[in-house]
Design an enzyme around this catalytic site. Structure first.
Site, PDB file in Angstrom:
ATOM      1  N   PHE A 113      20.767  18.743  69.048  1.00  0.00           N
ATOM      2  CA  PHE A 113      19.716  17.732  69.163  1.00  0.00           C
ATOM      3  C   PHE A 113      18.550  18.353  69.932  1.00  0.00           C
ATOM      4  O   PHE A 113      18.758  19.003  70.961  1.00  0.00           O
ATOM      5  CB  PHE A 113      20.278  16.520  69.899  1.00  0.00           C
ATOM      6  CG  PHE A 113      19.399  15.317  69.852  1.00  0.00           C
ATOM      7  CD1 PHE A 113      19.292  14.564  68.686  1.00  0.00           C
ATOM      8  CD2 PHE A 113      18.678  14.928  70.964  1.00  0.00           C
ATOM      9  CE1 PHE A 113      18.471  13.439  68.644  1.00  0.00           C
ATOM     10  CE2 PHE A 113      17.860  13.800  70.923  1.00  0.00           C
ATOM     11  CZ  PHE A 113      17.763  13.054  69.760  1.00  0.00           C
ATOM     12  N   ASP A 184      28.230  19.090  74.243  1.00  0.00           N
ATOM     13  CA  ASP A 184      27.598  17.777  74.162  1.00  0.00           C
ATOM     14  C   ASP A 184      28.427  16.916  73.218  1.00  0.00           C
ATOM     15  O   ASP A 184      28.628  17.278  72.051  1.00  0.00           O
ATOM     16  CB  ASP A 184      26.155  17.913  73.659  1.00  0.00           C
ATOM     17  CG  ASP A 184      25.394  16.596  73.805  1.00  0.00           C
ATOM     18  OD1 ASP A 184      26.022  15.539  73.636  1.00  0.00           O
ATOM     19  OD2 ASP A 184      24.175  16.637  74.069  1.00  0.00           O
ATOM     20  N   TYR A 209      25.669   4.948  74.544  1.00  0.00           N
ATOM     21  CA  TYR A 209      25.078   3.860  73.743  1.00  0.00           C
ATOM     22  C   TYR A 209      25.341   4.048  72.260  1.00  0.00           C
ATOM     23  O   TYR A 209      24.996   3.196  71.471  1.00  0.00           O
ATOM     24  CB  TYR A 209      23.572   3.735  74.013  1.00  0.00           C
ATOM     25  CG  TYR A 209      22.810   5.045  73.950  1.00  0.00           C
ATOM     26  CD1 TYR A 209      22.452   5.599  72.740  1.00  0.00           C
ATOM     27  CD2 TYR A 209      22.478   5.724  75.120  1.00  0.00           C
ATOM     28  CE1 TYR A 209      21.780   6.808  72.680  1.00  0.00           C
ATOM     29  CE2 TYR A 209      21.810   6.933  75.076  1.00  0.00           C
ATOM     30  CZ  TYR A 209      21.464   7.473  73.855  1.00  0.00           C
ATOM     31  OH  TYR A 209      20.811   8.674  73.799  1.00  0.00           O
ATOM     32  N   LYS A 210      25.938   5.177  71.873  1.00  0.00           N
ATOM     33  CA  LYS A 210      26.249   5.401  70.463  1.00  0.00           C
ATOM     34  C   LYS A 210      27.627   4.792  70.158  1.00  0.00           C
ATOM     35  O   LYS A 210      27.758   3.580  70.150  1.00  0.00           O
ATOM     36  CB  LYS A 210      26.154   6.898  70.150  1.00  0.00           C
ATOM     37  CG  LYS A 210      24.691   7.387  70.237  1.00  0.00           C
ATOM     38  CD  LYS A 210      24.515   8.884  70.124  1.00  0.00           C
ATOM     39  CE  LYS A 210      23.023   9.235  70.215  1.00  0.00           C
ATOM     40  NZ  LYS A 210      22.786  10.644  70.544  1.00  0.00           N
ATOM     41  N   ARG A 356      21.102   8.556  56.965  1.00  0.00           N
ATOM     42  CA  ARG A 356      22.306   8.784  57.754  1.00  0.00           C
ATOM     43  C   ARG A 356      23.039   7.464  57.978  1.00  0.00           C
ATOM     44  O   ARG A 356      22.416   6.449  58.289  1.00  0.00           O
ATOM     45  CB  ARG A 356      21.860   9.389  59.086  1.00  0.00           C
ATOM     46  CG  ARG A 356      22.944   9.968  59.932  1.00  0.00           C
ATOM     47  CD  ARG A 356      22.340  10.651  61.138  1.00  0.00           C
ATOM     48  NE  ARG A 356      21.721   9.696  62.054  1.00  0.00           N
ATOM     49  CZ  ARG A 356      21.584   9.897  63.366  1.00  0.00           C
ATOM     50  NH1 ARG A 356      21.991  11.028  63.914  1.00  0.00           N
ATOM     51  NH2 ARG A 356      21.024   8.995  64.129  1.00  0.00           N
TER      52      ARG A 356
HETATM   53  C1  LIG Z   1      21.480  11.018  71.235  1.00  0.00           C
HETATM   54  C2  LIG Z   1      21.448  12.397  71.780  1.00  0.00           C
HETATM   55  C3  LIG Z   1      20.680  12.708  72.920  1.00  0.00           C
HETATM   56  C4  LIG Z   1      19.789  11.694  73.569  1.00  0.00           C
HETATM   57  O1  LIG Z   1      19.581  11.943  74.919  1.00  0.00           O
HETATM   58  P1  LIG Z   1      19.053  10.787  75.874  1.00  0.00           P
HETATM   59  O2  LIG Z   1      18.681  11.460  77.121  1.00  0.00           O
HETATM   60  O3  LIG Z   1      20.183   9.806  76.023  1.00  0.00           O
HETATM   61  O4  LIG Z   1      17.894  10.134  75.199  1.00  0.00           O
HETATM   62  C5  LIG Z   1      20.756  13.995  73.430  1.00  0.00           C
HETATM   63  N1  LIG Z   1      21.531  14.936  72.848  1.00  0.00           N
HETATM   64  C6  LIG Z   1      22.277  14.661  71.743  1.00  0.00           C
HETATM   65  C7  LIG Z   1      23.126  15.733  71.140  1.00  0.00           C
HETATM   66  C8  LIG Z   1      22.219  13.393  71.172  1.00  0.00           C
HETATM   67  O5  LIG Z   1      22.912  13.135  70.056  1.00  0.00           O
END
Ligand SMILES: *Cc1c(COP(=O)(O)O)cnc(C)c1O
Length: 397
Positions: A113, A184, A209-210, A356
């Site tokens: 990400f 992660d 939150y996911k 998705r």
């Molecule tokens: C959703 C996601 C994030 C989001 O980070 P936030 O700080 O919570 O906005 C970061 N890394 C990955 C791999 C994600 O899927």
């Protein structure tokens, strides 16, 4: 056998909606609504500042960390909650780099990400010690691990395609090369079984939150392997990671163990919502969840390929090689997703061309999958996406 009818009854799902975006934001657990309302009146309202002691607010990051830990194969006392995932990535990476001071390479992949890569770039600038972020294709990570690599920092499930890294194998290879791993788990926690201790992972981070349904902006988690926890230097040395926050010393001394990864005042409202959301996992067997998730994903792929030949599968075909999401590719993906959302099938779009869909057995069943495919087929066959309205991009896609 896990009762998925029962878990479904624990969520509020709006009438007429097929919700296939729990990989971005889980739906509202009914218990979270009640828990937050109760906290507002009974705790914040009545107890005021006494809530920190009397309602156990101060210990929530650890107590809830242990609850999350049970879902990711982490021992008691190795996970703590707080901040957002981007911040936790920074913290974990900074501590990991400190453990290998003589090396300069951070290895990641192009399926990570962007925020994780951005945080690494920012940290490199702050350290000013000549670190390099090396980004390879997801398939090339294993071969790129060599004696120059300080830290392997990857997201286990690729947010675009759902492609799954082999955590155990990559960690083993990293350790053999003298490198540290930062995993992660953003699209892993609550989506599939994970065994951090068994894989011998060094650091892990993730959001809640996911697939954990903690609500918009819910606090993130960080895991540090017990062998490192008393040794690592926290880069974000806030007062709540101090050995004795209420001694108000002028100098920082890290707390023992995972507590040193705390930074500042914990977000109690968010933690309360998450605490209630985690109740949905009581009685859920992660192996059942995985089996059902693969079944739902396989069904979706088979039906879409049969009925919408103009869409190309963008996810691994083999269930064991992906997380709990499916992407299809089409150059008009954005408009297609808007047309789907207008008909109550909620997924999302990831640039440049992926639509998705997340499949979460806690509240999604076979009937939802078939309904979503019916609507998608209608939209594709009749080109219902082809209007100016659906091509207008919003702020969040
Ligand atoms: C959703 C996601 C994030 C989001 O980070 P936030 O700080 O919570 O906005 C970061 N890394 C990955 C791999 C994600 O899927």
């Amino acid at each position: 056998m896990t009762d998925f009818e029962k878990t479904r009854s624990l969520f509020y799902l709006p009438e007429g909606v097929v919700y296939l975006d729990g990989n971005s934001l889980g739906p509202l657990p009914l218990a979270a609504r009640e828990r937050v309302a109760k906290l507002m009146t009974d705790e914040w309202g009545e107890l005021l500042i006494k809530g920190w002691n009397k309602a156990g607010w101060m210990m929530m990051p650890r107590r809830i960390g242990d609850r999350v830990g049970r879902l990711i194969g982490a021992a008691e006392g190795t996970v703590v909650m707080g901040d957002t995932l981007s911040v936790k990535v920074y913290q974990a990476l900074a501590s990991a780099l400190d453990l290998v001071p003589e090396r300069r390479v951070i290895l990641s992949d192009s399926g990570n990400f962007p925020s994780d890569l951005y945080m690494a770039q920012g940290l490199i600038g702050t350290l000013g010690r000549g670190h390099e972020l090396k980004v390879v294709e997801p398939e090339e990570v294993e071969a790129a691990i060599d004696a120059s690599v300080a830290v392997v920092m990857v997201t286990e499930v690729d947010y675009r395609t759902g492609r799954l890294h082999d955590m155990k194998a990559l960690t083993k290879k990293a350790h053999a090369a003298g490198a540290i791993t930062v995993w992660d788990l953003a699209h892993t926690a609550g989506a599939l079984p994970v065994d951090l201790a068994g894989a011998d992972a060094d650091f892990a981070v993730g959001c809640t939150y996911k697939y954990l349904n903690g609500g918009p902006g819910a606090p993130a988690f960080i895991y540090v392997a017990p062998r490192h926890a008393d040794k690592v230097r926290p880069a974000l040395s806030g007062w709540l990671g101090h050995e004795a926050p209420f001694a108000f010393d002028l100098d920082y001394r890290p707390s023992a163990g995972i507590d040193r990864m705390r930074v500042g005042t914990p977000p109690i409202l968010g933690l309360a919502a998450l605490d209630a959301a985690l109740d949905a996992w009581e009685g859920v067997d992660m192996a059942d969840l995985r089996r059902q998730s693969i079944r739902l994903c396989d069904l979706f792929v088979a039906e879409v390929e049969k009925r919408c030949p103009m869409l190309t599968l963008g996810s691994p075909r083999e269930g064991q090689k992906r997380g709990s999401q499916i992407s299809f590719l089409h150059e008009e993906g954005y408009a297609i997703m808007q047309a789907l959302i207008a008909r109550g099938v909620i997924g999302d779009f990831r640039a440049p061309n992926a639509i998705r869909f997340g499949f979460t057995p806690l509240y999604i069943g076979e009937r939802d999958v078939l309904k979503a495919v019916d609507i998608l087929t209608d939209i594709m066959i009749n080109r219902l996406w082809d209007t100016a309205e659906y091509k207008q991009r919003a702020l969040v896609t």
